[in-house]
Write an enzyme that holds these catalytic residues in place. Sequence first.
Site, mmCIF file in Angstrom:
data_model
loop_
_atom_site.group_PDB
_atom_site.id
_atom_site.type_symbol
_atom_site.label_atom_id
_atom_site.label_comp_id
_atom_site.label_asym_id
_atom_site.label_seq_id
_atom_site.Cartn_x
_atom_site.Cartn_y
_atom_site.Cartn_z
ATOM 1 N N GLY A 99 7.322 48.339 34.183
ATOM 2 C CA GLY A 99 8.393 47.405 33.863
ATOM 3 C C GLY A 99 9.437 48.059 32.982
ATOM 4 N N HIS A 100 9.804 49.297 33.334
ATOM 5 C CA HIS A 100 10.813 50.028 32.573
ATOM 6 C C HIS A 100 11.329 51.206 33.396
ATOM 7 C CE1 HIS A 100 6.989 52.085 31.571
ATOM 8 N NE2 HIS A 100 7.733 53.170 31.684
ATOM 9 N N ALA A 101 12.354 51.852 32.869
ATOM 10 C CA ALA A 101 12.882 53.104 33.422
ATOM 11 C C ALA A 101 13.007 54.080 32.255
ATOM 12 C CB ALA A 101 14.240 52.878 34.080
ATOM 13 N N ARG A 142 10.347 51.299 37.354
ATOM 14 C CA ARG A 142 9.037 51.280 37.981
ATOM 15 C C ARG A 142 8.181 50.157 37.440
ATOM 16 N NH1 ARG A 142 8.536 56.242 35.352
ATOM 17 N NH2 ARG A 142 10.700 56.269 35.959
#
Length: 131
Positions: free
Chosen positions: A47-49, A94
């Site tokens: 839940g981040h990049a 992702r």
Amino acid sequence: MEIKIVNIPKIEDPRGNLSVIEKEVVPFEIKRVYYLYDVPAGAERGGHAHKKLQQFLVALSGSFDVILNDGKEEKIVTLNKPFEGLLITNGIWRELKNFSSGAVCLVVASDVFEEADYIREFEDFLAISTK
């Protein structure tokens, strides 16, 4: 979208197989290795990049889905083989979902943990990625 499934060399032996992740497998210097396990049913990770960091993910055991988004398209990759890894470059959102019972996700990273490298809000990611 800059992602790639990479075959990890597999040495087959009747006593058990062995796979090795070396500099020929990942295109960056390995600075951090960690793994996710005992992920409860229905839980999600990621839940981040990342702004700079690159990662190489391997399902050491079991399976899970990796949902990838570059701001233009979304792609789902299922990892379920310990001799295949997913190379994710920087600038890709992702999420990891659908962990099977007993799944273990190995993450090989190009740098140490640095909070400033994370983009944690999807709206912020979209604002940056569509420029």
